[in-house]
Scaffold this motif. Structure first.
Motif, PDB file in Angstrom:
ATOM      1  N   LEU A 241     -10.784 -16.430 -33.352  1.00 18.85           N
ATOM      2  CA  LEU A 241      -9.834 -17.490 -33.686  1.00 18.85           C
ATOM      3  C   LEU A 241      -9.703 -18.488 -32.540  1.00 18.85           C
ATOM      4  O   LEU A 241      -9.536 -19.693 -32.775  1.00 18.85           O
ATOM      5  CB  LEU A 241      -8.475 -16.881 -34.023  1.00 18.85           C
ATOM      6  CG  LEU A 241      -8.424 -16.038 -35.311  1.00 18.85           C
ATOM      7  CD1 LEU A 241      -7.071 -15.357 -35.454  1.00 18.85           C
ATOM      8  CD2 LEU A 241      -8.723 -16.897 -36.529  1.00 18.85           C
ATOM      9  N   GLN A 242      -9.799 -18.007 -31.317  1.00 16.70           N
ATOM     10  CA  GLN A 242      -9.734 -18.899 -30.161  1.00 16.70           C
ATOM     11  C   GLN A 242     -10.945 -19.834 -30.131  1.00 16.70           C
ATOM     12  O   GLN A 242     -10.809 -21.046 -29.887  1.00 16.70           O
ATOM     13  CB  GLN A 242      -9.668 -18.081 -28.870  1.00 16.70           C
ATOM     14  CG  GLN A 242      -9.587 -18.933 -27.614  1.00 16.70           C
ATOM     15  CD  GLN A 242      -9.579 -18.082 -26.345  1.00 16.70           C
ATOM     16  OE1 GLN A 242      -9.646 -16.855 -26.409  1.00 16.70           O
ATOM     17  NE2 GLN A 242      -9.510 -18.731 -25.204  1.00 16.70           N
ATOM     18  N   LYS A 243     -12.142 -19.290 -30.405  1.00 19.75           N
ATOM     19  CA  LYS A 243     -13.359 -20.111 -30.421  1.00 19.75           C
ATOM     20  C   LYS A 243     -13.302 -21.145 -31.546  1.00 19.75           C
ATOM     21  O   LYS A 243     -13.700 -22.302 -31.365  1.00 19.75           O
ATOM     22  CB  LYS A 243     -14.592 -19.234 -30.580  1.00 19.75           C
ATOM     23  CG  LYS A 243     -14.807 -18.189 -29.508  1.00 19.75           C
ATOM     24  CD  LYS A 243     -15.020 -18.822 -28.142  1.00 19.75           C
ATOM     25  CE  LYS A 243     -15.198 -17.749 -27.071  1.00 19.75           C
ATOM     26  NZ  LYS A 243     -15.326 -18.343 -25.708  1.00 19.75           N
ATOM     27  N   VAL A 244     -12.817 -20.722 -32.699  1.00 19.41           N
ATOM     28  CA  VAL A 244     -12.715 -21.646 -33.828  1.00 19.41           C
ATOM     29  C   VAL A 244     -11.760 -22.790 -33.500  1.00 19.41           C
ATOM     30  O   VAL A 244     -12.017 -23.949 -33.847  1.00 19.41           O
ATOM     31  CB  VAL A 244     -12.254 -20.895 -35.095  1.00 19.41           C
ATOM     32  CG1 VAL A 244     -11.863 -21.874 -36.196  1.00 19.41           C
ATOM     33  CG2 VAL A 244     -13.357 -19.966 -35.594  1.00 19.41           C
ATOM     34  N   GLU A 245     -10.665 -22.477 -32.824  1.00  9.77           N
ATOM     35  CA  GLU A 245      -9.722 -23.530 -32.454  1.00  9.77           C
ATOM     36  C   GLU A 245     -10.362 -24.540 -31.510  1.00  9.77           C
ATOM     37  O   GLU A 245     -10.068 -25.750 -31.593  1.00  9.77           O
ATOM     38  CB  GLU A 245      -8.473 -22.911 -31.808  1.00  9.77           C
ATOM     39  CG  GLU A 245      -7.410 -23.916 -31.416  1.00  9.77           C
ATOM     40  CD  GLU A 245      -6.951 -24.793 -32.568  1.00  9.77           C
ATOM     41  OE1 GLU A 245      -6.609 -25.970 -32.306  1.00  9.77           O
ATOM     42  OE2 GLU A 245      -6.953 -24.332 -33.738  1.00  9.77           O
ATOM     43  N   GLU A 246     -11.248 -24.097 -30.644  1.00 11.11           N
ATOM     44  CA  GLU A 246     -11.952 -25.025 -29.761  1.00 11.11           C
ATOM     45  C   GLU A 246     -12.845 -25.974 -30.565  1.00 11.11           C
ATOM     46  O   GLU A 246     -12.985 -27.150 -30.215  1.00 11.11           O
ATOM     47  CB  GLU A 246     -12.777 -24.243 -28.738  1.00 11.11           C
ATOM     48  CG  GLU A 246     -11.936 -23.475 -27.729  1.00 11.11           C
ATOM     49  CD  GLU A 246     -12.792 -22.687 -26.740  1.00 11.11           C
ATOM     50  OE1 GLU A 246     -13.809 -23.230 -26.275  1.00 11.11           O
ATOM     51  OE2 GLU A 246     -12.454 -21.521 -26.442  1.00 11.11           O
ATOM     52  N   VAL A 247     -13.452 -25.474 -31.633  1.00  8.71           N
ATOM     53  CA  VAL A 247     -14.243 -26.345 -32.510  1.00  8.71           C
ATOM     54  C   VAL A 247     -13.322 -27.323 -33.229  1.00  8.71           C
ATOM     55  O   VAL A 247     -13.636 -28.507 -33.374  1.00  8.71           O
ATOM     56  CB  VAL A 247     -15.048 -25.520 -33.535  1.00  8.71           C
ATOM     57  CG1 VAL A 247     -15.829 -26.449 -34.462  1.00  8.71           C
ATOM     58  CG2 VAL A 247     -15.991 -24.556 -32.831  1.00  8.71           C
ATOM     59  N   ARG A 248     -12.164 -26.840 -33.675  1.00 10.47           N
ATOM     60  CA  ARG A 248     -11.214 -27.710 -34.376  1.00 10.47           C
ATOM     61  C   ARG A 248     -10.765 -28.878 -33.493  1.00 10.47           C
ATOM     62  O   ARG A 248     -10.554 -29.986 -33.990  1.00 10.47           O
ATOM     63  CB  ARG A 248      -9.978 -26.906 -34.802  1.00 10.47           C
ATOM     64  CG  ARG A 248     -10.158 -26.085 -36.057  1.00 10.47           C
ATOM     65  CD  ARG A 248      -8.787 -25.816 -36.677  1.00 10.47           C
ATOM     66  NE  ARG A 248      -8.869 -24.787 -37.691  1.00 10.47           N
ATOM     67  CZ  ARG A 248      -8.617 -23.506 -37.491  1.00 10.47           C
ATOM     68  NH1 ARG A 248      -8.280 -23.091 -36.279  1.00 10.47           N
ATOM     69  NH2 ARG A 248      -8.701 -22.632 -38.467  1.00 10.47           N
ATOM     70  N   VAL A 249     -10.602 -28.635 -32.206  1.00  6.63           N
ATOM     71  CA  VAL A 249     -10.187 -29.700 -31.289  1.00  6.63           C
ATOM     72  C   VAL A 249     -11.202 -30.850 -31.332  1.00  6.63           C
ATOM     73  O   VAL A 249     -10.827 -32.031 -31.385  1.00  6.63           O
ATOM     74  CB  VAL A 249     -10.042 -29.154 -29.852  1.00  6.63           C
ATOM     75  CG1 VAL A 249      -9.879 -30.296 -28.855  1.00  6.63           C
ATOM     76  CG2 VAL A 249      -8.850 -28.207 -29.763  1.00  6.63           C
ATOM     77  N   ILE A 250     -12.489 -30.507 -31.343  1.00  5.61           N
ATOM     78  CA  ILE A 250     -13.534 -31.533 -31.407  1.00  5.61           C
ATOM     79  C   ILE A 250     -13.488 -32.248 -32.755  1.00  5.61           C
ATOM     80  O   ILE A 250     -13.602 -33.479 -32.838  1.00  5.61           O
ATOM     81  CB  ILE A 250     -14.912 -30.896 -31.153  1.00  5.61           C
ATOM     82  CG1 ILE A 250     -14.978 -30.333 -29.724  1.00  5.61           C
ATOM     83  CG2 ILE A 250     -16.033 -31.917 -31.378  1.00  5.61           C
ATOM     84  CD1 ILE A 250     -16.227 -29.533 -29.427  1.00  5.61           C
ATOM     85  N   ILE A 251     -13.317 -31.480 -33.830  1.00  3.36           N
ATOM     86  CA  ILE A 251     -13.268 -32.070 -35.175  1.00  3.36           C
ATOM     87  C   ILE A 251     -12.084 -33.027 -35.290  1.00  3.36           C
ATOM     88  O   ILE A 251     -12.212 -34.134 -35.843  1.00  3.36           O
ATOM     89  CB  ILE A 251     -13.180 -30.962 -36.241  1.00  3.36           C
ATOM     90  CG1 ILE A 251     -14.493 -30.183 -36.298  1.00  3.36           C
ATOM     91  CG2 ILE A 251     -12.856 -31.559 -37.614  1.00  3.36           C
ATOM     92  CD1 ILE A 251     -14.448 -28.961 -37.201  1.00  3.36           C
ATOM     93  N   ARG A 252     -10.935 -32.637 -34.761  1.00  3.13           N
ATOM     94  CA  ARG A 252      -9.755 -33.505 -34.826  1.00  3.13           C
ATOM     95  C   ARG A 252     -10.016 -34.836 -34.129  1.00  3.13           C
ATOM     96  O   ARG A 252      -9.544 -35.890 -34.565  1.00  3.13           O
ATOM     97  CB  ARG A 252      -8.545 -32.808 -34.194  1.00  3.13           C
ATOM     98  CG  ARG A 252      -8.001 -31.647 -35.014  1.00  3.13           C
ATOM     99  CD  ARG A 252      -6.660 -31.166 -34.451  1.00  3.13           C
ATOM    100  NE  ARG A 252      -6.278 -29.900 -35.063  1.00  3.13           N
ATOM    101  CZ  ARG A 252      -6.374 -28.715 -34.469  1.00  3.13           C
ATOM    102  NH1 ARG A 252      -6.844 -28.635 -33.220  1.00  3.13           N
ATOM    103  NH2 ARG A 252      -5.997 -27.615 -35.099  1.00  3.13           N
ATOM    104  N   GLY A 253     -10.780 -34.784 -33.039  1.00  4.24           N
ATOM    105  CA  GLY A 253     -11.112 -36.025 -32.333  1.00  4.24           C
ATOM    106  C   GLY A 253     -11.915 -36.972 -33.215  1.00  4.24           C
ATOM    107  O   GLY A 253     -11.652 -38.185 -33.241  1.00  4.24           O
TER     108      GLY A 253
END
Length: 499
Positions: A241-253
């Motif tokens: 879940l932590q790794k997925v959240e790091e991907v989400r940060v990029i997607i949100r950008g």
């Protein structure tokens, strides 16, 4: 006794066993008579069901063994959860094609519920799934999926990939190097631009995708899915879940950027299309394209849209190293058809039957994605059994791609499976690496184009050999690395330039 061995190898999981014993009175799998006539299957034990009978790392092979005893449709107990398993081409096709609406849903898999909360393209259900899938397919077509313009983009990417391989000057390098090019094609469609192979964002995404896919294959993550209420014992799902959240940060950008300039620049990417649709539907009472669904849909394609084709390309190179005579025959055929200095076109596959057969056989042989669970959307009568609404259903694609009633030598790498006596390519109905029915792979046309063009382009320019000191016969294909897909074990290859 894979599960018991796993538990006993970690002292902390003794507590897990104790907790499960305490809970047995509250959760019963039991083998008592059911009011429904479910398919037959092995008798479950309390709490663990049939987990002790499964190879947790190769569940697909375990399912095929059960089919020999219980037939093509049987019931297994994964902890407290019942699942109906479908094996062999006839049973899988019958369910996914003839009963497509009955078997169209996804079950609530705990880790994906934690990640997507019912949103996205792959693990959503009902109207949200139907609407998001229709929109995604239409958007990908508008962005060139299956069209000539995308073929030109892939050929351009082949050039970048070849230059990166030349830089190794014939020295050994990792198979994962081949991930960069197909991943870049997907990213260009998702974000509107290709990345330089040394771009920090690109390298970060590659690393995160790799870590997420490896964690999805972790035995401890399977245990979390079987017993989510004991999640405090496990760490792998928390790391995931932590790794997925790091991907989400990029997607949100990228979403923020699209919201700022999508109307000014036009729709250049899937992200732009989602944002435009969200703004277009803003006045609707129920706007399904809310931010959570946007992020989940992009995340689905970032993960599955890159892993499958990229991993298949790794297997393709490894199999050419293992079978140099087949590699040479492919190169000879390409040399007869493709002009020197040019690239094979996707249309050329009709003139390259052997090359086309080899690519199909790679996909069949590797059984990349053994199965993705379905779920009955309604109470269903299927082949004399009653399967209640909400029952998990596992259509085993491995059992179809290795079905001995449809493949002459199912466990051998044999391009002849796709050739007639005259050497012409033939389609085989049991070739289903993209699944069947309404939940089949949305990116099938893109994947087919990518695999053909990348494979043909690489073999035009290079001959792939094992590193010095390793013979082709030494390459072991029998134990793939279990992640979300079945990957080849980490290995090296040497690319020898061809004249």
């Amino acid at each position: 006794m894979a599960l018991l061995a796993l538990v006993l190898s970690y002292p902390v999981y003794i507590g897990l066993v104790c907790a499960l014993i305490v809970l047995v009175s509250c959760f019963a799998t039991g083998s008592g008579k059911s009011a429904f006539k479910l398919p037959p299957g092995p008798k479950p034990l309390p709490i663990i069901g049939n987990l002790h009978l499964l190879d947790i790392k190769r569940q697909d092979k375990s399912l095929m063994k059960f089919a020999k005893e219980y037939g093509p449709v049987f019931t297994l107990h994964f902890g407290f959860q019942k699942a109906v398993v479908l094996t062999g081409y006839e049973a899988v096709r019958d369910a996914l094609v003839n009963f497509t609406e009955e078997f169209v849903d996804r079950p609530p898999i705990p880790i994906f519920e934690e990640i997507q909360h019912g949103n996205g393209v792959f693990f959503s259900t009902g109207e949200l799934w139907r609407t998001t899938r229709r929109f995604t397919v239409a958007s990908m077509r508008n962005l060139g999926m299956g069209k000539k313009c995308l073929e030109e983009q892939i050929n351009e990417e082949i050039g970048f990939l070849i230059e990166s391989i030349k830089a190794f000057e014939g020295e050994p390098f990792r198979l994962r190097t081949f991930n960069t090019a197909p991943t870049n094609i997907t990213f260009a469609m998702l974000f509107g631009e290709r990345f330089d192979y040394k771009d920090p964002v690109f390298l970060t995404l590659l690393k995160l995708i790799d870590e997420v896919m490896c964690l999805l294959g972790s035995p401890l993550l399977h245990l979390f899915n079987f017993y989510p209420f004991l999640g405090f014992f496990f760490n792998d799902h928390k790391r995931l879940l932590q790794k997925v959240e790091e991907v989400r940060v990029i997607i949100r950008g990228y979403i923020r950027t699209s919201k700022g300039d999508a109307h000014a620049t036009g729709l250049r990417s899937y992200t732009d299309a989602l944002v435009f649709k969200q703004q277009e539907d803003a006045s609707k009472k129920e706007n399904l394209f809310h931010d959570d669904n946007l992020i989940a849909s992009i995340l689905d394609l970032v993960m599955a849209g890159t892993e499958t084709t990229a991993t298949t390309l790794q297997w393709a190179i490894l199999l050419m190293m293992k079978h140099p005579s087949i590699q040479e025959k492919v190169q000879e055929e390409i040399g007869r058809v493709v002009d020197p200095g040019g690239w094979a076109s996707f249309e050329d596959r009709k003139k390259l039957p052997y090359t086309n057969a080899v690519i199909h056989e790679i996909q069949r042989f590797i059984t990349l994605l053994p199965h993705v669970p379905r779920c009955t959307a309604v109470d269903t009568h299927f082949r004399g059994y009653f399967i209640p609404k909400g029952t998990t259903v596992i259509p085993s694609l491995t059992s179809v791609l290795l079905d001995p009633s449809h493949w002459e030598t199912p466990h051998e790498f044999n391009p002849g499976h796709f050739l007639d006596p005259e050497g012409q390519f033939v389609k085989r109905e049991a070739f289903v690496p993209y699944s069947l029915g309404r939940r089949n792979c949305m990116g099938e046309s893109l994947a087919k184009m990518e695999l053909f063009l990348f494979f043909a382009g690489l073999l035009q320019k290079f001959t792939f050999r094992p590193p010095p000191g390793i013979a082709a016969s030494d390459i072991d294909l029998s134990v793939p690395k279990t992640t979300f897909t079945l990957r080849p074990q980490p290995q090296l290859t040497c690319a020898v330039p061809r004249e």
